[in-house]
Design a protein around this motif. Structure first.
Motif, short mmCIF file in Angstrom:
data_model
loop_
_atom_site.label_atom_id
_atom_site.label_comp_id
_atom_site.label_asym_id
_atom_site.label_seq_id
_atom_site.Cartn_x
_atom_site.Cartn_y
_atom_site.Cartn_z
N GLU A 86 43.08 28.47 28.32
CA GLU A 86 43.62 28.99 29.59
C GLU A 86 42.67 29.99 30.25
OE1 GLU A 86 47.03 32.16 30.76
OE2 GLU A 86 47.62 30.62 29.29
N ILE A 87 42.05 30.87 29.46
CA ILE A 87 41.19 31.89 30.04
C ILE A 87 39.73 31.44 30.15
CG2 ILE A 87 42.68 33.78 29.35
CD1 ILE A 87 40.68 34.40 27.09
N GLY A 88 39.38 30.33 29.52
CA GLY A 88 38.03 29.80 29.67
C GLY A 88 37.04 30.15 28.58
N VAL A 89 37.52 30.29 27.35
CA VAL A 89 36.61 30.48 26.22
C VAL A 89 35.93 29.15 25.95
CG1 VAL A 89 36.45 30.98 23.75
CG2 VAL A 89 38.01 32.31 25.19
N THR A 90 34.61 29.15 25.95
CA THR A 90 33.87 27.92 25.70
C THR A 90 33.84 27.60 24.21
OG1 THR A 90 32.47 28.50 27.59
CG2 THR A 90 31.70 26.73 26.15
N LYS A 91 33.63 28.64 23.40
CA LYS A 91 33.56 28.45 21.94
C LYS A 91 34.02 29.72 21.25
CE LYS A 91 32.13 26.33 18.16
NZ LYS A 91 32.68 25.12 17.65
N PHE A 92 34.78 29.57 20.18
CA PHE A 92 35.21 30.71 19.37
C PHE A 92 34.47 30.68 18.05
CE2 PHE A 92 37.79 32.44 15.95
CZ PHE A 92 37.96 33.73 16.42
N LEU A 93 33.97 31.84 17.63
CA LEU A 93 33.32 31.97 16.33
C LEU A 93 33.99 33.07 15.54
CD1 LEU A 93 29.53 31.79 17.31
CD2 LEU A 93 30.96 29.97 16.37
N ALA A 94 34.37 32.76 14.31
CA ALA A 94 34.97 33.75 13.42
C ALA A 94 33.85 34.53 12.73
CB ALA A 94 35.85 33.06 12.39
N LYS A 95 34.04 35.85 12.64
CA LYS A 95 33.08 36.67 11.92
C LYS A 95 33.34 36.57 10.43
CE LYS A 95 32.62 40.30 15.37
NZ LYS A 95 32.85 41.73 15.59
N PRO A 96 32.33 36.70 9.61
CA PRO A 96 30.95 36.97 9.99
C PRO A 96 30.31 35.71 10.58
CG PRO A 96 31.09 36.73 7.62
CD PRO A 96 32.50 36.65 8.15
N VAL A 97 29.56 35.91 11.64
CA VAL A 97 28.92 34.80 12.34
C VAL A 97 27.61 34.46 11.64
CG1 VAL A 97 27.91 34.08 14.54
CG2 VAL A 97 29.97 35.48 14.52
N ASN A 98 27.42 33.19 11.40
CA ASN A 98 26.19 32.69 10.80
C ASN A 98 25.09 32.67 11.87
OD1 ASN A 98 24.30 30.27 10.39
ND2 ASN A 98 25.20 30.55 8.35
N LEU A 99 23.95 33.28 11.58
CA LEU A 99 22.86 33.38 12.54
C LEU A 99 22.37 32.01 13.02
CD1 LEU A 99 20.95 35.17 14.15
CD2 LEU A 99 19.44 35.22 12.17
N MET A 100 22.25 31.07 12.12
CA MET A 100 21.80 29.73 12.52
C MET A 100 22.82 29.06 13.43
SD MET A 100 18.78 29.19 11.55
CE MET A 100 18.64 27.45 11.81
N GLU A 101 24.10 29.22 13.11
CA GLU A 101 25.15 28.61 13.93
C GLU A 101 25.14 29.16 15.35
OE1 GLU A 101 30.00 27.98 13.96
OE2 GLU A 101 29.12 29.36 12.52
N ILE A 102 25.06 30.47 15.48
CA ILE A 102 25.09 31.05 16.83
C ILE A 102 23.79 30.75 17.57
CG2 ILE A 102 24.25 33.39 16.33
CD1 ILE A 102 26.61 34.32 18.22
N SER A 103 22.67 30.69 16.86
CA SER A 103 21.39 30.34 17.50
C SER A 103 21.43 28.94 18.07
CB SER A 103 20.24 30.44 16.49
OG SER A 103 20.07 31.76 16.07
N LYS A 104 21.94 28.00 17.30
CA LYS A 104 22.04 26.62 17.78
C LYS A 104 23.03 26.51 18.94
CE LYS A 104 20.90 24.36 13.42
NZ LYS A 104 21.39 23.51 12.33
N LEU A 105 24.11 27.25 18.84
CA LEU A 105 25.12 27.20 19.91
C LEU A 105 24.55 27.75 21.22
CD1 LEU A 105 28.02 26.56 20.73
CD2 LEU A 105 28.67 28.83 19.89
N VAL A 106 23.90 28.91 21.16
CA VAL A 106 23.30 29.48 22.37
C VAL A 106 22.24 28.54 22.91
CG1 VAL A 106 21.87 31.37 23.24
CG2 VAL A 106 23.85 31.88 21.80
N SER A 107 21.41 27.99 22.06
CA SER A 107 20.38 27.05 22.51
C SER A 107 20.97 25.84 23.21
CB SER A 107 19.53 26.57 21.32
OG SER A 107 18.78 27.63 20.80
N SER A 108 22.15 25.40 22.78
CA SER A 108 22.77 24.23 23.40
C SER A 108 23.21 24.52 24.84
CB SER A 108 23.96 23.76 22.57
OG SER A 108 25.07 24.63 22.70
N PHE A 109 23.41 25.79 25.17
CA PHE A 109 23.82 26.16 26.53
C PHE A 109 22.64 26.43 27.46
CE2 PHE A 109 27.67 27.76 24.16
CZ PHE A 109 28.49 26.72 24.57
N LEU A 110 21.44 26.57 26.89
CA LEU A 110 20.27 26.91 27.70
C LEU A 110 19.53 25.69 28.18
CD1 LEU A 110 18.92 29.89 25.59
CD2 LEU A 110 20.45 29.98 27.55
#
Length: 72
Positions: A48-72
């Motif tokens: 409803e509010i427009g969250v593209t992706k939710f990540l539970a902490k602790p966030v894995n560095l490789m996971e967030i790196s790949k996710l951010v790269s997919s948006f660029l």
């Protein structure tokens, strides 16, 4: 702004209100919401509010790196 990464719990503002404010200005930018309290959040509101992706902490560095790269 290519992508926004935010936490759910912040001083004076929660992630839900922050994302709503973002969406009033820009409804296209990807928003990644992170939280260490994943088990108590109402995830139904995320679409409803427009969250593209939710990540539970602790966030894995490789996971967030790949996710951010997919948006660029």
């Amino acid at each position: 702004i290519a992508v926004i990464i935010t936490d759910y719990t912040m001083p004076k503002l929660n992630g839900t209100d922050f994302i709503r404010a973002i969406r009033r200005k820009n409804d296209q930018v990807p928003v990644i919401l992170c939280s260490g309290n994943a088990d108590v959040l109402d995830r139904e509101i995320f679409d409803e509010i427009g969250v593209t992706k939710f990540l539970a902490k602790p966030v894995n560095l490789m996971e967030i790196s790949k996710l951010v790269s997919s948006f660029l």
